[in-house]
Scaffold this motif. Structure first.
Motif, PDB file in Angstrom:
ATOM      1  N   LEU A 156       0.825  -1.208   0.000  1.00 39.14           N
ATOM      2  CA  LEU A 156       0.000   0.000   0.000  1.00 39.14           C
ATOM      3  C   LEU A 156       0.863   1.265   0.000  1.00 39.14           C
ATOM      4  O   LEU A 156       0.526   2.264  -0.639  1.00 39.14           O
ATOM      5  CB  LEU A 156      -0.931   0.006   1.211  1.00 39.14           C
ATOM      6  CG  LEU A 156      -2.091  -1.003   1.146  1.00 39.14           C
ATOM      7  CD1 LEU A 156      -2.862  -1.019   2.453  1.00 39.14           C
ATOM      8  CD2 LEU A 156      -3.029  -0.656  -0.016  1.00 39.14           C
ATOM      9  N   GLU A 157       1.971   1.228   0.723  1.00 40.17           N
ATOM     10  CA  GLU A 157       2.866   2.386   0.731  1.00 40.17           C
ATOM     11  C   GLU A 157       3.435   2.643  -0.658  1.00 40.17           C
ATOM     12  O   GLU A 157       3.527   3.792  -1.112  1.00 40.17           O
ATOM     13  CB  GLU A 157       3.999   2.162   1.724  1.00 40.17           C
ATOM     14  CG  GLU A 157       3.581   2.285   3.181  1.00 40.17           C
ATOM     15  CD  GLU A 157       4.708   1.920   4.138  1.00 40.17           C
ATOM     16  OE1 GLU A 157       5.835   1.666   3.638  1.00 40.17           O
ATOM     17  OE2 GLU A 157       4.465   1.867   5.346  1.00 40.17           O
ATOM     18  N   GLY A 158       3.832   1.578  -1.348  1.00 36.82           N
ATOM     19  CA  GLY A 158       4.365   1.730  -2.706  1.00 36.82           C
ATOM     20  C   GLY A 158       3.321   2.273  -3.664  1.00 36.82           C
ATOM     21  O   GLY A 158       3.600   3.165  -4.469  1.00 36.82           O
ATOM     22  N   ALA A 159       2.086   1.721  -3.555  1.00 42.12           N
ATOM     23  CA  ALA A 159       1.008   2.215  -4.412  1.00 42.12           C
ATOM     24  C   ALA A 159       0.718   3.685  -4.112  1.00 42.12           C
ATOM     25  O   ALA A 159       0.475   4.492  -5.021  1.00 42.12           O
ATOM     26  CB  ALA A 159      -0.247   1.373  -4.208  1.00 42.12           C
ATOM     27  N   SER A 160       0.764   4.048  -2.826  1.00 42.37           N
ATOM     28  CA  SER A 160       0.532   5.451  -2.443  1.00 42.37           C
ATOM     29  C   SER A 160       1.613   6.362  -3.004  1.00 42.37           C
ATOM     30  O   SER A 160       1.333   7.498  -3.411  1.00 42.37           O
ATOM     31  CB  SER A 160       0.492   5.575  -0.916  1.00 42.37           C
ATOM     32  OG  SER A 160      -0.632   4.913  -0.386  1.00 42.37           O
ATOM     33  N   ASP A 161       2.850   5.876  -3.023  1.00 41.70           N
ATOM     34  CA  ASP A 161       3.935   6.676  -3.601  1.00 41.70           C
ATOM     35  C   ASP A 161       3.693   6.936  -5.086  1.00 41.70           C
ATOM     36  O   ASP A 161       3.946   8.039  -5.587  1.00 41.70           O
ATOM     37  CB  ASP A 161       5.273   5.969  -3.416  1.00 41.70           C
ATOM     38  CG  ASP A 161       5.760   6.001  -1.969  1.00 41.70           C
ATOM     39  OD1 ASP A 161       5.293   6.875  -1.219  1.00 41.70           O
ATOM     40  OD2 ASP A 161       6.602   5.153  -1.600  1.00 41.70           O
ATOM     41  N   ALA A 260     -15.336   6.719  -5.844  1.00 38.12           N
ATOM     42  CA  ALA A 260     -14.379   5.902  -5.095  1.00 38.12           C
ATOM     43  C   ALA A 260     -14.993   5.394  -3.795  1.00 38.12           C
ATOM     44  O   ALA A 260     -15.737   6.116  -3.107  1.00 38.12           O
ATOM     45  CB  ALA A 260     -13.123   6.710  -4.794  1.00 38.12           C
ATOM     46  N   SER A 261     -14.650   4.152  -3.461  1.00 38.31           N
ATOM     47  CA  SER A 261     -15.094   3.585  -2.180  1.00 38.31           C
ATOM     48  C   SER A 261     -14.380   4.304  -1.043  1.00 38.31           C
ATOM     49  O   SER A 261     -13.383   4.989  -1.253  1.00 38.31           O
ATOM     50  CB  SER A 261     -14.764   2.098  -2.135  1.00 38.31           C
ATOM     51  OG  SER A 261     -13.348   1.911  -2.125  1.00 38.31           O
ATOM     52  N   LYS A 262     -14.906   4.153   0.178  1.00 36.47           N
ATOM     53  CA  LYS A 262     -14.290   4.808   1.325  1.00 36.47           C
ATOM     54  C   LYS A 262     -12.853   4.350   1.509  1.00 36.47           C
ATOM     55  O   LYS A 262     -11.972   5.150   1.835  1.00 36.47           O
ATOM     56  CB  LYS A 262     -15.096   4.522   2.592  1.00 36.47           C
ATOM     57  CG  LYS A 262     -16.427   5.259   2.654  1.00 36.47           C
ATOM     58  CD  LYS A 262     -17.105   5.013   3.995  1.00 36.47           C
ATOM     59  CE  LYS A 262     -18.418   5.793   4.084  1.00 36.47           C
ATOM     60  NZ  LYS A 262     -19.091   5.580   5.396  1.00 36.47           N
ATOM     61  N   ALA A 263     -12.633   3.077   1.285  1.00 38.20           N
ATOM     62  CA  ALA A 263     -11.288   2.536   1.474  1.00 38.20           C
ATOM     63  C   ALA A 263     -10.311   3.143   0.471  1.00 38.20           C
ATOM     64  O   ALA A 263      -9.204   3.583   0.822  1.00 38.20           O
ATOM     65  CB  ALA A 263     -11.310   1.017   1.344  1.00 38.20           C
ATOM     66  N   CYS A 264     -10.718   3.182  -0.801  1.00 44.06           N
ATOM     67  CA  CYS A 264      -9.840   3.756  -1.828  1.00 44.06           C
ATOM     68  C   CYS A 264      -9.658   5.255  -1.607  1.00 44.06           C
ATOM     69  O   CYS A 264      -8.548   5.790  -1.754  1.00 44.06           O
ATOM     70  CB  CYS A 264     -10.428   3.508  -3.213  1.00 44.06           C
ATOM     71  SG  CYS A 264     -10.364   1.776  -3.735  1.00 44.06           S
ATOM     72  N   ALA A 265     -10.744   5.938  -1.253  1.00 45.88           N
ATOM     73  CA  ALA A 265     -10.674   7.379  -1.030  1.00 45.88           C
ATOM     74  C   ALA A 265      -9.681   7.707   0.076  1.00 45.88           C
ATOM     75  O   ALA A 265      -8.924   8.676  -0.015  1.00 45.88           O
ATOM     76  CB  ALA A 265     -12.052   7.931  -0.699  1.00 45.88           C
ATOM     77  N   ALA A 266      -9.688   6.884   1.129  1.00 47.14           N
ATOM     78  CA  ALA A 266      -8.784   7.138   2.251  1.00 47.14           C
ATOM     79  C   ALA A 266      -7.326   7.015   1.811  1.00 47.14           C
ATOM     80  O   ALA A 266      -6.474   7.841   2.181  1.00 47.14           O
ATOM     81  CB  ALA A 266      -9.080   6.163   3.387  1.00 47.14           C
ATOM     82  N   VAL A 267      -7.012   5.988   1.005  1.00 47.25           N
ATOM     83  CA  VAL A 267      -5.638   5.805   0.529  1.00 47.25           C
ATOM     84  C   VAL A 267      -5.233   6.956  -0.395  1.00 47.25           C
ATOM     85  O   VAL A 267      -4.131   7.507  -0.298  1.00 47.25           O
ATOM     86  CB  VAL A 267      -5.488   4.451  -0.199  1.00 47.25           C
ATOM     87  CG1 VAL A 267      -4.090   4.326  -0.817  1.00 47.25           C
ATOM     88  CG2 VAL A 267      -5.743   3.297   0.759  1.00 47.25           C
ATOM     89  N   ILE A 268      -6.161   7.329  -1.288  1.00 49.62           N
ATOM     90  CA  ILE A 268      -5.849   8.403  -2.245  1.00 49.62           C
ATOM     91  C   ILE A 268      -5.643   9.727  -1.509  1.00 49.62           C
ATOM     92  O   ILE A 268      -4.730  10.495  -1.826  1.00 49.62           O
ATOM     93  CB  ILE A 268      -6.971   8.531  -3.299  1.00 49.62           C
ATOM     94  CG1 ILE A 268      -7.065   7.244  -4.124  1.00 49.62           C
ATOM     95  CG2 ILE A 268      -6.695   9.724  -4.220  1.00 49.62           C
ATOM     96  CD1 ILE A 268      -8.285   7.184  -5.033  1.00 49.62           C
TER      97      ILE A 268
END
Length: 716
Positions: A156-161, A260-268
């Protein structure tokens, strides 16, 4: 190419045909002075300011187009070009827009996002950005164990980067960040603990706890702060204050997909917040720094160029034989006698001030030189021991005190050690050369000051802090503009002065001097064609700005171009007089009907008007000769000053924040822009010009720092 011309015309609010004609002339090698003076029919009578603006705008638009072409090729080479990107590039009107388009495709260092891509996490980033995953941890689990990804958090950290980098490359988010900074950011200064004492001892001490909105900070403040930062005296940063959180929220709302779902929105949202702090804001702050610097440079360079123009076009004191003095204490005062053309007749050294204080011997030396060479005026350098030497001159009465002129020494030492000075006076030392330069500045400021690097003349503001290439271009153009506006006597002009004439340059200037030395004075402009390597094009560009006084053709001593001589002959025939009867003959010139002559095809109406203007005052120096009276100071020293007193002064330098005024003492006074008038003044140059004589009121005296505050308000 037509698109570039249209962009220039739109930017400058000028007719497209005028821009196209000017561009064609510039591309053909014509100079700005030549175009504005001798090609008015083609450009629609554009003045020199407009032609110069076209020249600058053309260069910028062509640079922009070159960058567009590069970016287009780079994106095409990456196989990423689309019709949408191509259209965006075509429509981009600023370098910033082009760079925003290019941002996602630029070669990068090995960033955190690049490392994440190497681990194969870009598909996970795309899944999250799609916004459909109900559980991002479950989506991330699929990538664990592949590409060195050991845990879900690492995935998740890599995807967030990667998402953060996408956000930072978004033109929309970059513009939102830019707008927030331009609207709300402040520039804040702080002092390193170990630099407090050092800063307090400098003129930059006023910036110790400085804070100002970027919208309101002035050019001189920003340049001063950058200097202090460069010298390690200040730490400088941009602050958004309460607007920082608002910006992050706005960026998240703009970037998170609505579906976006809540989960995806939070990561974005976390990724965007990271992008804002780590990528977007630092990048925009760098951009903003560059923009502030660019604008500060523009203002400072414009002021320097304006001051230089005023200095170069200062009134000459022609026709006077000069006693010039370069004052000094221990090493004495260097004295030279110059004839009315600035030729050196004699030199000596006197010691009228301490430590020797040989007043009587100095008086006798000067009296003998004045009598022998029939010297009429004194040019006294304003450097070390100037005021003491001036007092000696006035007290000794060797010459009328009203004929003593104090002259700026700025750059004289640069000239005296230059190749030009060594060539002019190979058997004299630098002190004599410096005194000669001081005297010649009084006789003809333009002819003498062109020999010195403009940056050394000392009429600028933070000139060492601005872009040196832009500064050189602006100052070189200013010198060229002034030289061509005045014109030069081809038989007396120095090589350096000739080099600034339209179409000449250093090589041809040297050839002209060599030809003159070998063949004697020029007797006509046509004779210039015999100078080696001075071809038809150079003659066309230069001839109108070169004067041949006392030549066979009276037109050769005017600003009328040789190409217009046939038109002058037709004008003379229409009036039934000889060409020689036209110059300075208002009775005949008043009979000229410019419109009728233009209709008859003699020449364009603008050209005829210029011809008549030149014939009215042939050989006239456009510089007004109002320099006949020397400045008389009202005080002799700093200690004579009192708050509230009104005294005369001369404007010695103009800056964005005010003017420095020579009061006739060692210390100059500061006339702040706020003290120019009871009404708000937008620019100092709107009120004052260099060399202007004014009465000022003393409103502040700082004895410790030897500073004087002045005001024009209510000064009588």
């Amino acid at each position: 190419m037509n698109t570039i011309f249209q962009a220039v015309a739109s930017r400058l609010s000028l007719p497209l045909k005028a821009v196209e004609a000017t561009a064609e002339l510039l591309d053909g090698g014509a100079t700005v002075p030549f175009i504005s003076r001798y090609r008015k029919e083609r450009t629609g009578s554009l003045d020199e300011v407009a032609v110069r603006a076209i020249e600058s705008a053309l260069a910028q638009e062509r640079q922009l187009q070159a960058r567009k072409d590069f970016v287009k090729e780079a994106i095409e080479a990456a196989g990423a070009m689309t019709d949408k990107i191509a259209a965006q590039l075509e429509q981009a009107s600023t370098m910033t827009e082009v760079e925003d388009i290019y941002a996602p495709f630029k070669p990068r260092r090995r960033t955190r996002a690049a490392i994440a891509r190497e681990k194969g996490l870009e598909p996970l980033a795309r899944i999250i950005m799609a916004g459909r995953a109900a559980d991002c941890h479950a989506s991330a689990l699929r990538f664990v164990g592949h590409g060195d990804v050991k845990t879900i958090d690492e995935a998740l950290e890599g995807a967030s980067d990667i998402i953060a980098e996408w956000a930072a490359d978004s033109a929309r988010l970059r513009n939102m960040t830019r707008n927030a900074y331009r609207r709300s950011a402040s520039l804040v200064c702080s002092v390193p603990k170990d630099k407090v004492a050092e800063l307090s001892a400098t003129p930059l001490a006023q910036y110790a706890d400085f804070s100002q909105s970027v919208r309101r900070i002035s050019s001189h403040q920003y340049l001063a702060i950058r200097r202090a930062e460069r010298e390690g005296l200040l730490k400088v940063k941009f602050e958004l204050g309460d607007a920082a959180d608002s910006l992050t929220d706005a960026l998240c709302r703009a970037y998170v997909p609505r579906e976006a779902s809540k989960a995806c929105a939070a990561v974005i949202e976390d990724a965007v917040a990271d992008a804002a702090k780590r990528l977007l804001r630092p990048s925009v702050e760098n951009e903003l720094s560059a923009e502030l610097k660019d604008e500060a440079d523009r203002v400072a360079i414009d002021i320097f160029a304006s001051n230089l123009r005023q200095l170069l076009l200062a009134s000459p004191l022609k026709g006077h034989r000069v006693l010039a003095l370069d004052p000094g204490f221990r090493t004495g005062c260097k004295v030279v006698a110059l004839d009315a053309q600035g030729n050196l007749l004699s030199d000596a050294v006197i010691y009228p001030v301490p430590p020797r204080a040989d007043v009587e011997g100095s008086r006798r030396t000067l009296a003998a030189m004045i009598e022998k060479y029939h010297l009429e005026v004194v040019a006294l350098g304003n450097g070390t021991a100037s005021r003491e030497t001036e007092k000696f001159l006035r007290d000794s009465r060797v010459i009328d005190p009203a004929r003593i002129f104090v002259v700026s020494e700025n750059g004289a030492s640069v000239y005296s050690a230059s190749d030009i000075a060594r060539h002019e006076f190979p058997d004299k030392d630098v002190t004599v050369r410096g005194a000669v330069s001081i005297g010649r500045r009084l006789i003809d400021p333009l002819a003498e000051l062109v020999k010195i690097d403009p940056k050394s003349i000392g009429v600028g503001q933070y000139q060492h802090d601005v872009d040196q290439s832009r500064l050189k271009d602006a100052l070189d153009y200013t010198v060229m503009s002034c030289v061509n506006a005045v014109g030069v006597d081809v038989n007396t002009a120095s090589e350096k002065l000739l080099s600034y004439i339209s179409g000449i340059g250093p090589a041809l200037a040297a050839n002209i001097i060599a030809y003159r030395a070998a063949n004697g004075d020029f007797t006509s402009r046509a004779q210039l064609r015999k100078v080696p390597r001075l071809g038809d094009k150079a003659f066309e560009l230069a001839a109108g700005f070169l004067r041949v006084p006392h030549g066979a053709d009276p037109l050769d001593n005017t600003g009328i171009h040789p190409e217009s001589y046939p038109a002058v002959a037709r004008i003379a025939r229409s009036l039934k007089v000889a060409v020689a009867d036209l110059p300075a003959n208002p009775e005949v010139l008043d009979k000229i009907d410019a419109e009728a002559l233009a209709a008859a095809g003699v020449a364009g109406k603008e050209t005829i008007a210029d011809i008549v203007a030149e014939l009215r005052k042939p050989g006239r120096d456009p510089r007004t000769e109002d320099n006949e009276d020397a400045f008389q100071a009202a005080v002799e020293s700093f200690d004579d000053l009192r708050e509230g007193m009104t005294i005369p002064g001369i404007v010695g330098n103009i800056t964005a924040f005010g003017a420095f005024v020579d009061l006739g003492i060692k210390e100059n006074g500061l006339l702040h822009i706020s003290e120019l008038s009871h009404k708000r003044v937008a620019s100092v140059a709107d009120v004052l010009h260099l060399g202007q004589r004014i009465n000022v009121k003393v409103i502040g005296i700082d004895t410790a720092r030897r500073r004087i505050s002045l005001s024009l308000k209510d000064a009588e």
